[in-house]
Design a protein around this motif. Structure first.
Motif, PDB file in Angstrom:
ATOM      1  N   GLU A 227     -49.752 -27.210 -13.378  1.00  0.00           N
ATOM      2  CA  GLU A 227     -48.559 -27.362 -12.545  1.00  0.00           C
ATOM      3  C   GLU A 227     -48.786 -28.315 -11.379  1.00  0.00           C
ATOM      4  OE1 GLU A 227     -45.852 -23.969 -11.846  1.00  0.00           O
ATOM      5  OE2 GLU A 227     -47.536 -22.779 -12.597  1.00  0.00           O
TER       6      GLU A 227
ATOM      7  N   TYR B  66     -45.036 -28.728 -15.897  1.00  0.00           N
ATOM      8  CA  TYR B  66     -44.338 -27.458 -16.125  1.00  0.00           C
ATOM      9  C   TYR B  66     -45.334 -26.303 -16.180  1.00  0.00           C
ATOM     10  CZ  TYR B  66     -39.703 -29.294 -17.355  1.00  0.00           C
ATOM     11  OH  TYR B  66     -38.454 -29.871 -17.327  1.00  0.00           O
ATOM     12  N   GLY B  67     -44.904 -25.155 -15.660  1.00  0.00           N
ATOM     13  CA  GLY B  67     -45.622 -23.920 -15.909  1.00  0.00           C
ATOM     14  C   GLY B  67     -45.146 -23.304 -17.218  1.00  0.00           C
TER      15      GLY B  67
ATOM     16  N   SER C 159     -44.784 -19.127 -12.569  1.00  0.00           N
ATOM     17  CA  SER C 159     -44.756 -20.558 -12.252  1.00  0.00           C
ATOM     18  C   SER C 159     -44.389 -20.794 -10.790  1.00  0.00           C
ATOM     19  CB  SER C 159     -43.748 -21.280 -13.152  1.00  0.00           C
ATOM     20  OG  SER C 159     -44.159 -21.213 -14.502  1.00  0.00           O
TER      21      SER C 159
ATOM     22  N   SER D   2     -40.543 -23.999 -15.017  1.00  0.00           N
ATOM     23  CA  SER D   2     -41.285 -23.415 -16.138  1.00  0.00           C
ATOM     24  C   SER D   2     -40.588 -23.740 -17.451  1.00  0.00           C
ATOM     25  CB  SER D   2     -41.398 -21.898 -15.987  1.00  0.00           C
ATOM     26  OG  SER D   2     -40.129 -21.292 -16.213  1.00  0.00           O
TER      27      SER D   2
ATOM     28  N   TYR E 117     -52.668 -23.312 -18.731  1.00  0.00           N
ATOM     29  CA  TYR E 117     -52.223 -22.687 -17.484  1.00  0.00           C
ATOM     30  C   TYR E 117     -53.469 -22.374 -16.668  1.00  0.00           C
ATOM     31  CZ  TYR E 117     -53.711 -18.211 -19.459  1.00  0.00           C
ATOM     32  OH  TYR E 117     -54.455 -17.192 -20.002  1.00  0.00           O
TER      33      TYR E 117
END
Length: 207
Positions: free
Chosen positions: A92, A107-108, A114, A118, A150
């Motif tokens: 992120e 993007y998460g 997030s 997301s 992530y």
């Protein structure tokens, strides 16, 4: 590559940009929509707007445009920790900067975890109310959870991690981009909090 920085090279197949600091290495490869549809997710890239491939529009053609636009910009990132005690990376904090001046953040995955945008929220907004839509949404999220990077547990010495980093699509006029990994973690303190960071830039020409 950054002028005079010998940490950067191309992979043997010339498809990935490599940042090698001996104690750890990061490889980044741009994945075109064609590669995502045919090589990475061939079985999920059918059924037009009901395609479970979350990263492209698959074989759907925009009736107004007459062609298939890009849904996202997607990079495959491989991180190898050879001798550092612990490394880590928060996708992120990535951003894609174009020669037009666009700055596109990463993007998460899930909405609740997030910091900003997301993929879960993106697809929730586009979900209809039918059971088919629910099924496609769940299949897309399953692929996202399996494949998208992530900020998880640290990558310990001798370990590696590979996954996708997802950002917004680029304008078709873009010729050059820079993918920046901000605050790539290369050290933790005695309380297991990140305390050493580097920022890594990867440069790509028109895909």
């Amino acid at each position: 590559f950054a002028a005079g920085d010998t940490s950067y090279s191309l992979s043997r197949d010339s498809l990935s940009v490599v940042f090698d600091r001996r104690s750890y290495k990061v490889e980044v490869k741009y994945l075109s929509d064609y590669q995502l549809n045919t090589t990475e997710f061939p079985n999920e890239s059918k059924d037009a707007e009901f395609s479970p491939n979350p990263f492209t529009y698959a074989d759907w053609v925009d009736p107004d445009l007459g062609y298939t636009p890009s849904r996202f910009s997607v990079f495959k990132v491989s991180i190898y920790n050879y001798t550092s005690s612990k490394t880590n990376f928060d996708p992120e904090l990535s951003e894609l900067v174009s020669d037009r001046g666009d700055v596109l953040p990463g993007y998460g995955r899930e909405e609740k975890s997030s910091k900003n945008q997301s993929l879960e929220a993106y697809f929730k907004k586009r979900k209809g109310s039918s059971g088919v839509d629910d099924d496609v949404f769940e299949r897309r999220m399953g692929i996202i959870r399996t494949n998208v990077l992530y900020l998880g547990k640290p990558i310990y010495q001798g370990d590696s991690r590979e996954g996708l980093v997802v950002l917004d699509p680029l304008h078709e006029s873009v010729q050059k981009v820079k993918l920046t990994m901000k605050n790539f973690i290369v050290g933790y303190d005695e309380n297991n909090e990140p305390n050493e960071f580097v920022t890594i830039h990867f440069y790509f020409k028109k895909f």
